[in-house]
Each structure stands twice: as C-alpha cells, then as structure tokens.
Design a protein around this motif. Structure first.
Motif, PDB file in Angstrom:
ATOM      1  N   GLU A  28       0.832  -1.190   0.000  1.00 11.23           N
ATOM      2  CA  GLU A  28       0.000   0.000   0.000  1.00 11.23           C
ATOM      3  C   GLU A  28       0.869   1.243   0.000  1.00 11.23           C
ATOM      4  O   GLU A  28       1.910   1.281   0.651  1.00 11.23           O
ATOM      5  CB  GLU A  28      -0.887   0.020   1.248  1.00 11.23           C
ATOM      6  N   CYS A  29       0.428   2.257  -0.716  1.00 15.92           N
ATOM      7  CA  CYS A  29       1.125   3.530  -0.709  1.00 15.92           C
ATOM      8  C   CYS A  29       1.042   4.107   0.704  1.00 15.92           C
ATOM      9  O   CYS A  29      -0.038   4.147   1.300  1.00 15.92           O
ATOM     10  CB  CYS A  29       0.493   4.491  -1.719  1.00 15.92           C
ATOM     11  N   PRO A  30       2.158   4.558   1.285  1.00 14.51           N
ATOM     12  CA  PRO A  30       2.140   5.073   2.650  1.00 14.51           C
ATOM     13  C   PRO A  30       1.668   6.515   2.767  1.00 14.51           C
ATOM     14  O   PRO A  30       1.611   7.058   3.871  1.00 14.51           O
ATOM     15  CB  PRO A  30       3.603   4.945   3.084  1.00 14.51           C
ATOM     16  N   ARG A  82      -3.745   3.712  -3.144  1.00 10.52           N
ATOM     17  CA  ARG A  82      -3.353   2.768  -4.192  1.00 10.52           C
ATOM     18  C   ARG A  82      -2.521   1.635  -3.615  1.00 10.52           C
ATOM     19  O   ARG A  82      -1.834   1.788  -2.610  1.00 10.52           O
ATOM     20  CB  ARG A  82      -2.557   3.487  -5.275  1.00 10.52           C
ATOM     21  N   THR A  83      -2.604   0.484  -4.262  1.00 11.09           N
ATOM     22  CA  THR A  83      -1.781  -0.668  -3.895  1.00 11.09           C
ATOM     23  C   THR A  83      -1.011  -1.124  -5.125  1.00 11.09           C
ATOM     24  O   THR A  83      -1.436  -0.900  -6.263  1.00 11.09           O
ATOM     25  CB  THR A  83      -2.626  -1.827  -3.357  1.00 11.09           C
ATOM     26  N   PHE A  84       0.124  -1.783  -4.869  1.00  9.86           N
ATOM     27  CA  PHE A  84       1.014  -2.207  -5.941  1.00  9.86           C
ATOM     28  C   PHE A  84       1.447  -3.630  -5.692  1.00  9.86           C
ATOM     29  O   PHE A  84       1.517  -4.085  -4.561  1.00  9.86           O
ATOM     30  CB  PHE A  84       2.233  -1.279  -6.016  1.00  9.86           C
ATOM     31  N   GLY A  85       1.797  -4.318  -6.767  1.00  4.78           N
ATOM     32  CA  GLY A  85       2.204  -5.709  -6.676  1.00  4.78           C
ATOM     33  C   GLY A  85       3.698  -5.913  -6.576  1.00  4.78           C
ATOM     34  O   GLY A  85       4.146  -7.040  -6.401  1.00  4.78           O
ATOM     35  N   PRO A  95       9.330  -2.097  -6.860  1.00  4.76           N
ATOM     36  CA  PRO A  95       9.740  -1.070  -7.831  1.00  4.76           C
ATOM     37  C   PRO A  95       8.574  -0.191  -8.308  1.00  4.76           C
ATOM     38  O   PRO A  95       8.744   1.012  -8.495  1.00  4.76           O
ATOM     39  CB  PRO A  95      10.333  -1.875  -8.987  1.00  4.76           C
ATOM     40  N   GLU A  96       7.399  -0.783  -8.486  1.00 11.20           N
ATOM     41  CA  GLU A  96       6.226   0.001  -8.882  1.00 11.20           C
ATOM     42  C   GLU A  96       5.832   0.985  -7.783  1.00 11.20           C
ATOM     43  O   GLU A  96       5.513   2.139  -8.058  1.00 11.20           O
ATOM     44  CB  GLU A  96       5.046  -0.921  -9.179  1.00 11.20           C
ATOM     45  N   LEU A  97       5.844   0.527  -6.542  1.00 13.56           N
ATOM     46  CA  LEU A  97       5.521   1.393  -5.414  1.00 13.56           C
ATOM     47  C   LEU A  97       6.534   2.526  -5.315  1.00 13.56           C
ATOM     48  O   LEU A  97       6.169   3.689  -5.143  1.00 13.56           O
ATOM     49  CB  LEU A  97       5.494   0.588  -4.109  1.00 13.56           C
ATOM     50  N   THR A  98       7.808   2.202  -5.434  1.00 12.92           N
ATOM     51  CA  THR A  98       8.863   3.213  -5.344  1.00 12.92           C
ATOM     52  C   THR A  98       8.702   4.268  -6.436  1.00 12.92           C
ATOM     53  O   THR A  98       8.803   5.467  -6.172  1.00 12.92           O
ATOM     54  CB  THR A  98      10.246   2.547  -5.453  1.00 12.92           C
TER      55      THR A  98
END
Length: 65
Positions: free
Chosen positions: A11-13, A19-22, A25-28
């Motif tokens: 989860e985005c902090p 938003r959530t990411f799998g 690297p996508e989250l970053t």
C-alpha cells in the motif's frame, strides 16, 4: 498454513493515497513520481507502524514544536 502462492501487495504510505502495488519497484516509482517530498510531512507514513511511532513520541513528550 500459509499460502506461499498468494500475491503480496504494497500500500502507498501517503495519507492522501489508497493505491496498492504488486511490486516494490512500482511502489517506489509511484512514491517518487506522485508524492515527492511527502516523507517530510508529520503524518508520513500513514501506516500502522508510522501511527504507532507518532503516538509513542506524543505520549513521551518528544514531539517537535
């Protein structure tokens, strides 16, 4: 028993984002693109650990003024 095949999500902090990411690297990339500099906010990160840390500092009188 745990399901080792379960997809992990992150989860985005940001307090303003849900938003959530799998993948990390996508989250970053999302944080660096959509939330640059937000880490300096007093309410960052909006995660259970971040909220607990702020509560602990407040109860110990360690909050900066």
């Amino acid at each position: 028993m745990t399901d080792d095949n379960a997809a992990k999500t992150y989860e985005c902090p940001s307090p303003d984002c849900s938003r959530t990411f799998g993948a990390i690297p996508e989250l970053t990339e999302h944080i660096n693109t959509d939330h640059p500099g937000e880490y300096q906010r007093e309410d960052w990160p909006d995660t259970p650990a971040g909220r607990a840390s702020r509560r602990d500092r407040a109860s110990n009188g360690d909050e900066e003024e």
